[in-house]
Design a protein around this motif. Sequence first.
Motif, PDB file in Angstrom:
ATOM      1  N   ASP A   2       0.822  -1.210   0.000  1.00 28.29           N
ATOM      2  CA  ASP A   2       0.000   0.000   0.000  1.00 28.29           C
ATOM      3  C   ASP A   2       0.862   1.268   0.000  1.00 28.29           C
ATOM      4  O   ASP A   2       0.510   2.275   0.601  1.00 28.29           O
ATOM      5  CB  ASP A   2      -0.972  -0.007   1.185  1.00 28.29           C
ATOM      6  CG  ASP A   2      -2.181   0.899   0.958  1.00 28.29           C
ATOM      7  OD1 ASP A   2      -2.448   1.264  -0.206  1.00 28.29           O
ATOM      8  OD2 ASP A   2      -2.848   1.261   1.953  1.00 28.29           O
ATOM      9  N   ASP A  39      -3.979 -10.836   3.920  1.00 26.72           N
ATOM     10  CA  ASP A  39      -5.278 -10.356   3.428  1.00 26.72           C
ATOM     11  C   ASP A  39      -5.244  -8.847   3.195  1.00 26.72           C
ATOM     12  O   ASP A  39      -5.756  -8.358   2.175  1.00 26.72           O
ATOM     13  CB  ASP A  39      -6.395 -10.705   4.411  1.00 26.72           C
ATOM     14  CG  ASP A  39      -6.728 -12.186   4.443  1.00 26.72           C
ATOM     15  OD1 ASP A  39      -6.353 -12.911   3.492  1.00 26.72           O
ATOM     16  OD2 ASP A  39      -7.351 -12.623   5.438  1.00 26.72           O
ATOM     17  N   ASN A  40      -4.647  -8.102   4.112  1.00 22.17           N
ATOM     18  CA  ASN A  40      -4.546  -6.643   3.964  1.00 22.17           C
ATOM     19  C   ASN A  40      -3.714  -6.275   2.735  1.00 22.17           C
ATOM     20  O   ASN A  40      -4.057  -5.345   2.000  1.00 22.17           O
ATOM     21  CB  ASN A  40      -3.950  -6.007   5.210  1.00 22.17           C
ATOM     22  CG  ASN A  40      -4.885  -6.072   6.400  1.00 22.17           C
ATOM     23  OD1 ASN A  40      -6.102  -6.194   6.249  1.00 22.17           O
ATOM     24  ND2 ASN A  40      -4.326  -5.987   7.597  1.00 22.17           N
ATOM     25  N   ASN A  82      -5.777  -6.999  -0.386  1.00 26.67           N
ATOM     26  CA  ASN A  82      -6.806  -5.967  -0.544  1.00 26.67           C
ATOM     27  C   ASN A  82      -6.208  -4.659  -1.075  1.00 26.67           C
ATOM     28  O   ASN A  82      -6.784  -4.007  -1.947  1.00 26.67           O
ATOM     29  CB  ASN A  82      -7.547  -5.722   0.769  1.00 26.67           C
ATOM     30  CG  ASN A  82      -8.453  -6.873   1.135  1.00 26.67           C
ATOM     31  OD1 ASN A  82      -8.906  -7.621   0.279  1.00 26.67           O
ATOM     32  ND2 ASN A  82      -8.705  -7.050   2.426  1.00 26.67           N
ATOM     33  N   GLY A 105      -5.420  -5.127  -4.669  1.00 30.31           N
ATOM     34  CA  GLY A 105      -6.657  -5.074  -5.445  1.00 30.31           C
ATOM     35  C   GLY A 105      -7.117  -3.650  -5.692  1.00 30.31           C
ATOM     36  O   GLY A 105      -7.582  -3.301  -6.789  1.00 30.31           O
ATOM     37  N   GLN A 106      -6.988  -2.797  -4.680  1.00 33.32           N
ATOM     38  CA  GLN A 106      -7.361  -1.390  -4.841  1.00 33.32           C
ATOM     39  C   GLN A 106      -6.415  -0.684  -5.811  1.00 33.32           C
ATOM     40  O   GLN A 106      -6.835   0.119  -6.634  1.00 33.32           O
ATOM     41  CB  GLN A 106      -7.389  -0.694  -3.496  1.00 33.32           C
ATOM     42  CG  GLN A 106      -8.528  -1.160  -2.607  1.00 33.32           C
ATOM     43  CD  GLN A 106      -8.447  -0.597  -1.191  1.00 33.32           C
ATOM     44  OE1 GLN A 106      -7.566   0.173  -0.858  1.00 33.32           O
ATOM     45  NE2 GLN A 106      -9.398  -0.993  -0.350  1.00 33.32           N
TER      46      GLN A 106
END
Length: 176
Positions: free
Chosen positions: A19, A53-54, A57, A60-61
Amino acid sequence: MVAVNMSDAFHPPLHLYYDGKAQLATGTVSRSIDPSTAKPLADVHTASHSDVDNAINAAGQAFTSWSTTPPIVRSRILLKAVQLLRDRNDEIARTETQDTGKPFSETSTVDVVTGADVLEFFANLVAGGGLNGETIQLREDAWVYTKKEALGVCAGIGAWNYPIQMYATASTAIHD
């Protein structure tokens, strides 16, 4: 023979990166040991299931914008990574040598270099139209075309003894 100064310094704790920033890991801690000295190098915090999982996610974003990024921009990003690897070759190779126990003569001339070469290959493939689709004439009045496009998030597990090469290959995963 090249003299290489391998630092005895204990590196700061290593966490996760996703991220766009470093993230605290919630998994177990594993101590990396320099096999040539048996001295600890760093505490590596492993990812828990929720950390994975984070990261998925977040990927994916990010996929939404990355999948529509023009090829030339993708190529520039990969080429920037290539330049960073080449500029920091010896520094990265020293760390790789301490972590894996492989000779500096190998990590500095094969591992980091090959990682940069793989990224450069795919950067040029993307920029040169190597991911364009094809148009095929079935008959005089019928055509079929293919389109190569990003499909989604993928994960890779790499070998401990070639982490840079495995990262470079996995990060440019392209499949027909």
